[in-house]
Scaffold this motif. Structure first.
Motif, PDB file in Angstrom:
ATOM      1  N   VAL A 315       0.954  -1.033  -0.056  1.00  0.00           N
ATOM      2  CA  VAL A 315       0.162   0.055   0.196  1.00  0.00           C
ATOM      3  C   VAL A 315       1.007   1.358   0.029  1.00  0.00           C
ATOM      4  O   VAL A 315       1.566   1.450   1.011  1.00  0.00           O
ATOM      5  CB  VAL A 315      -0.895  -0.148   1.379  1.00  0.00           C
ATOM      6  CG1 VAL A 315      -1.739   1.370   1.080  1.00  0.00           C
ATOM      7  CG2 VAL A 315      -1.616  -1.280   1.231  1.00  0.00           C
ATOM      8  N   VAL A 316       1.020   2.066  -1.074  1.00  0.00           N
ATOM      9  CA  VAL A 316       1.908   3.161  -1.133  1.00  0.00           C
ATOM     10  C   VAL A 316       1.019   4.469  -1.208  1.00  0.00           C
ATOM     11  O   VAL A 316       0.132   4.529  -1.381  1.00  0.00           O
ATOM     12  CB  VAL A 316       2.640   3.109  -2.563  1.00  0.00           C
ATOM     13  CG1 VAL A 316       3.437   1.955  -2.633  1.00  0.00           C
ATOM     14  CG2 VAL A 316       1.374   2.992  -3.831  1.00  0.00           C
ATOM     15  N   GLY A 334       0.466  -3.401 -11.007  1.00  0.00           N
ATOM     16  CA  GLY A 334      -0.391  -4.524 -10.359  1.00  0.00           C
ATOM     17  C   GLY A 334      -0.249  -4.986  -8.913  1.00  0.00           C
ATOM     18  O   GLY A 334      -0.505  -5.854  -8.508  1.00  0.00           O
ATOM     19  N   ALA A 335       1.158  -4.376  -8.516  1.00  0.00           N
ATOM     20  CA  ALA A 335       1.545  -5.029  -7.226  1.00  0.00           C
ATOM     21  C   ALA A 335       1.206  -4.405  -5.897  1.00  0.00           C
ATOM     22  O   ALA A 335       1.666  -4.299  -4.859  1.00  0.00           O
ATOM     23  CB  ALA A 335       3.257  -4.924  -7.206  1.00  0.00           C
ATOM     24  N   GLY A 336       0.300  -3.225  -6.043  1.00  0.00           N
ATOM     25  CA  GLY A 336       0.091  -2.690  -5.166  1.00  0.00           C
ATOM     26  C   GLY A 336      -1.162  -1.636  -4.973  1.00  0.00           C
ATOM     27  O   GLY A 336      -1.560  -1.471  -6.199  1.00  0.00           O
ATOM     28  N   VAL A 337      -1.786  -1.058  -3.933  1.00  0.00           N
ATOM     29  CA  VAL A 337      -2.992  -0.041  -3.970  1.00  0.00           C
ATOM     30  C   VAL A 337      -2.249   1.114  -3.579  1.00  0.00           C
ATOM     31  O   VAL A 337      -1.431   1.186  -2.713  1.00  0.00           O
ATOM     32  CB  VAL A 337      -3.881  -0.565  -3.124  1.00  0.00           C
ATOM     33  CG1 VAL A 337      -5.023   0.415  -3.067  1.00  0.00           C
ATOM     34  CG2 VAL A 337      -4.361  -1.858  -3.630  1.00  0.00           C
ATOM     35  N   ARG A 338      -2.616   2.455  -4.156  1.00  0.00           N
ATOM     36  CA  ARG A 338      -2.430   3.690  -3.875  1.00  0.00           C
ATOM     37  C   ARG A 338      -3.193   4.529  -3.103  1.00  0.00           C
ATOM     38  O   ARG A 338      -4.591   4.305  -3.509  1.00  0.00           O
ATOM     39  CB  ARG A 338      -1.910   4.437  -5.080  1.00  0.00           C
ATOM     40  CG  ARG A 338      -1.623   5.958  -4.844  1.00  0.00           C
ATOM     41  CD  ARG A 338      -1.111   6.621  -6.132  1.00  0.00           C
ATOM     42  NE  ARG A 338      -0.769   7.854  -5.694  1.00  0.00           N
ATOM     43  CZ  ARG A 338      -0.330   8.728  -7.083  1.00  0.00           C
ATOM     44  NH1 ARG A 338       0.348   8.210  -8.013  1.00  0.00           N
ATOM     45  NH2 ARG A 338       0.283   9.797  -6.539  1.00  0.00           N
ATOM     46  N   VAL A 339      -2.903   5.023  -1.927  1.00  0.00           N
ATOM     47  CA  VAL A 339      -3.902   5.920  -1.272  1.00  0.00           C
ATOM     48  C   VAL A 339      -3.227   7.447  -1.033  1.00  0.00           C
ATOM     49  O   VAL A 339      -1.990   7.608  -1.412  1.00  0.00           O
ATOM     50  CB  VAL A 339      -4.136   5.381   0.185  1.00  0.00           C
ATOM     51  CG1 VAL A 339      -5.019   3.907   0.294  1.00  0.00           C
ATOM     52  CG2 VAL A 339      -2.856   5.168   1.013  1.00  0.00           C
ATOM     53  N   GLY A 350      -7.638   0.608   5.892  1.00  0.00           N
ATOM     54  CA  GLY A 350      -8.076  -0.540   5.968  1.00  0.00           C
ATOM     55  C   GLY A 350      -8.586  -1.537   4.767  1.00  0.00           C
ATOM     56  O   GLY A 350      -8.143  -2.562   4.754  1.00  0.00           O
ATOM     57  N   ALA A 351      -9.252  -0.498   3.911  1.00  0.00           N
ATOM     58  CA  ALA A 351      -9.607  -1.512   2.671  1.00  0.00           C
ATOM     59  C   ALA A 351      -8.477  -1.628   1.900  1.00  0.00           C
ATOM     60  O   ALA A 351      -8.387  -2.859   1.081  1.00  0.00           O
ATOM     61  CB  ALA A 351     -10.524  -0.336   1.910  1.00  0.00           C
ATOM     62  N   ALA A 352      -7.510  -0.624   1.652  1.00  0.00           N
ATOM     63  CA  ALA A 352      -6.440  -1.077   0.759  1.00  0.00           C
ATOM     64  C   ALA A 352      -5.601  -2.240   1.345  1.00  0.00           C
ATOM     65  O   ALA A 352      -4.958  -3.139   0.752  1.00  0.00           O
ATOM     66  CB  ALA A 352      -5.476   0.297   0.740  1.00  0.00           C
ATOM     67  N   LEU A 353      -5.427  -2.425   2.714  1.00  0.00           N
ATOM     68  CA  LEU A 353      -4.658  -3.453   3.404  1.00  0.00           C
ATOM     69  C   LEU A 353      -5.381  -4.658   2.875  1.00  0.00           C
ATOM     70  O   LEU A 353      -4.738  -5.634   2.508  1.00  0.00           O
ATOM     71  CB  LEU A 353      -4.460  -3.206   4.880  1.00  0.00           C
ATOM     72  CG  LEU A 353      -3.223  -2.650   5.325  1.00  0.00           C
ATOM     73  CD1 LEU A 353      -3.295  -2.442   6.687  1.00  0.00           C
ATOM     74  CD2 LEU A 353      -2.165  -3.531   4.966  1.00  0.00           C
ATOM     75  N   ASP A 354      -6.621  -4.853   3.285  1.00  0.00           N
ATOM     76  CA  ASP A 354      -7.608  -6.007   3.183  1.00  0.00           C
ATOM     77  C   ASP A 354      -7.378  -6.525   1.512  1.00  0.00           C
ATOM     78  O   ASP A 354      -7.136  -7.549   1.216  1.00  0.00           O
ATOM     79  CB  ASP A 354      -9.144  -5.755   3.106  1.00  0.00           C
ATOM     80  CG  ASP A 354      -9.289  -5.365   4.729  1.00  0.00           C
ATOM     81  OD1 ASP A 354      -8.390  -5.889   5.778  1.00  0.00           O
ATOM     82  OD2 ASP A 354     -10.270  -4.945   5.014  1.00  0.00           O
ATOM     83  N   ALA A 355      -7.443  -5.659   0.538  1.00  0.00           N
ATOM     84  CA  ALA A 355      -6.958  -5.783  -0.832  1.00  0.00           C
ATOM     85  C   ALA A 355      -5.724  -6.619  -0.865  1.00  0.00           C
ATOM     86  O   ALA A 355      -5.422  -7.603  -1.547  1.00  0.00           O
ATOM     87  CB  ALA A 355      -7.108  -4.486  -1.425  1.00  0.00           C
ATOM     88  N   ALA A 361      -4.324 -11.370  -6.700  1.00  0.00           N
ATOM     89  CA  ALA A 361      -3.786 -10.886  -7.942  1.00  0.00           C
ATOM     90  C   ALA A 361      -2.419  -9.933  -7.611  1.00  0.00           C
ATOM     91  O   ALA A 361      -1.359  -9.601  -8.236  1.00  0.00           O
ATOM     92  CB  ALA A 361      -4.653  -9.780  -8.757  1.00  0.00           C
ATOM     93  N   TYR A 362      -2.732  -9.300  -6.329  1.00  0.00           N
ATOM     94  CA  TYR A 362      -1.349  -8.277  -5.998  1.00  0.00           C
ATOM     95  C   TYR A 362      -0.309  -9.105  -5.660  1.00  0.00           C
ATOM     96  O   TYR A 362       0.910  -8.933  -5.857  1.00  0.00           O
ATOM     97  CB  TYR A 362      -1.961  -7.540  -4.717  1.00  0.00           C
ATOM     98  CG  TYR A 362      -3.046  -6.593  -5.022  1.00  0.00           C
ATOM     99  CD1 TYR A 362      -2.751  -5.320  -5.763  1.00  0.00           C
ATOM    100  CD2 TYR A 362      -4.382  -6.684  -4.782  1.00  0.00           C
ATOM    101  CE1 TYR A 362      -3.663  -4.318  -6.022  1.00  0.00           C
ATOM    102  CE2 TYR A 362      -5.366  -5.763  -4.957  1.00  0.00           C
ATOM    103  CZ  TYR A 362      -5.012  -4.542  -5.728  1.00  0.00           C
ATOM    104  OH  TYR A 362      -5.993  -3.776  -6.045  1.00  0.00           O
TER     105      TYR A 362
END
Length: 399
Positions: A315-316, A334-339, A350-355, A361-362
């Motif tokens: 999560v970045v 595709g290796a993470g989620v940006r906030v 929390g949603a990003a961490l759950d993902a 896929a991550y």
């Protein structure tokens, strides 16, 4: 055997990759010297017996005035260049020239943010290589901003006229002899800059001095482990973000535990631990990454590459400088989620961490980057290219 002079800024994230390559070269019998405005930092991170030529220059926290916490975009770029990178180049130049004269290197290895290295080496006729510890410059971050590009070109021209060879033409951020890019296109993206001198060698990773007394037995193998770190240069702006992280993690303690790095003690609590959260000013990041399931960070290039070297999704939350570019590379792969660092809530975190923890896929994307990183060779491949440059091999022979 050859002599290599490494010219680095006084920044942990830039010295660590150079130190790993230096160690590999030293193991092959080569002689290493360093030029830096903070010799003590080089010796702490690289080798306490290292030969370090002291240069003048600003160090973090001494940038001609405090950097505004909310500065972003072109204003942040201008601040970085005018208050740190350009003064660093000018002030380091005499020390770099003295180091070259005394040490007589076969090759100067200049960090991409230690511009005096390349400019002085070119003026003195010494082959030089660029150590690119971040790939932000490889993706044309100024595309669509012609006025900013023109301004930066003018600044680089002034630096060349003042400390380099006025008749030279090489961009001091990209050596025409060799550019060591410590990543791969699998992360940097297929649109990343290419060129005859660029070698994608993957992350430069080696063992580091151990952090004493880390409580390894605290880790609970029955729960996922998350590492939260904003690096060493963001302690002035991290309190709100870390507080939101704590809230998000506390809501998931049935299935998650976390190690939070808080060097500035911005959380306002003493370092310590309970069964769910471990808060420390520093951690042994590389061995810890072997045992974590996700990383929350500021998209610093080293932290991102070290996480993906271990196949760990992220999560970045980019703050400034090259971090938005690196964050885009993570999500593009595709290796993470940006906030959003400045506005994210505990719910969104929390949603990003759950993902990244639960959507396969991550992890699969992180594994793909890991495979590419390991195949690229890292310090071994970087040392190979530097040895060839020192031996006078042409770029075509080096391919």
């Amino acid at each position: 055997m050859s002599r290599f002079l490494l010219v680095v800024p006084p920044l942990v994230g830039h010295i660590n990759p150079a130190a790993a390559v230096a160690a590999k070269l030293a193991s092959r019998g080569h002689e290493l010297g360093w030029a830096c405005a903070d010799p003590a930092l080089v010796r702490r991170l690289a080798d306490e017996t290292a030969t370090v030529f002291t240069c003048a220059g600003p160090v973090p926290g001494d940038w001609g005035g405090a950097r505004p916490a909310d500065i972003r975009g072109p204003e942040a770029l201008k601040f970085l260049w005018e208050r740190f990178l350009a003064p660093l180049a000018v002030e380091m130049a005499p020390g770099v020239e003295a180091a070259v004269t005394e040490f007589r290197p076969d090759v100067v290895v200049a960090d991409q943010q230690a511009l005096a290295g390349g400019l002085v080496a070119e003026r003195l006729g010494v082959p030089w290589a660029t150590s690119a510890t971040t790939t932000a410059e490889f993706t044309d971050p100024l595309a669509g901003m012609p006025k900013v590009t023109e301004w930066l070109d003018g600044l680089l021209g002034e630096l060349r006229a003042g400390i380099g060879d006025p008749s030279g033409s090489a961009d001091p951020r990209f050596s025409p002899h060799l550019v060591l890019a410590f990543s791969t296109p699998e992360l940097a993206g297929t649109e990343a800059r290419l060129g005859d001198s660029i070698r994608w060698v993957g992350p430069s990773i080696a063992s580091r001095p151990a952090t004493p007394d880390f409580p390894w037995d605290w880790l609970d193998p029955s729960r996922a482990t998350v590492l939260v770190s904003l690096g060493t240069a963001n302690t002035d702006v991290g309190a709100r973000f870390l507080t939101e992280c704590v809230t998000a993690l506390r809501a998931r303690t049935d299935r998650v535990q976390a190690v939070i790095v808080d060097p500035g003690r911005t959380l306002g609590t003493p370092d310590g631990q309970d069964k769910d959260l471990l808060i420390l000013p520093s951690v042994p990041q590389l061995p810890l990454l072997e045992r974590v399931d996700a990383v929350v960070c500021h998209a610093g290039h080293n932290t991102v590459c070290e996480a993906l070297w271990h196949g760990v999704p992220l999560v970045v939350a980019p703050i400034r400088d090259d971090q938005p570019v690196v964050a885009a590379q993570v999500t593009g792969a595709g290796a993470g989620v940006r906030v959003r660092f400045g506005r994210v809530t505990a719910t969104r975190l929390g949603a990003a961490l759950d993902a990244v923890l639960h959507e396969p896929a991550y992890r699969a994307a992180a594994d793909r980057v890991r495979t590419a990183f390991r195949a690229a060779g890292g310090t071994r491949t970087a040392a190979d290219h530097l040895e060839r440059l020192a031996a006078g091999a042409s770029l075509k022979e080096d391919q």
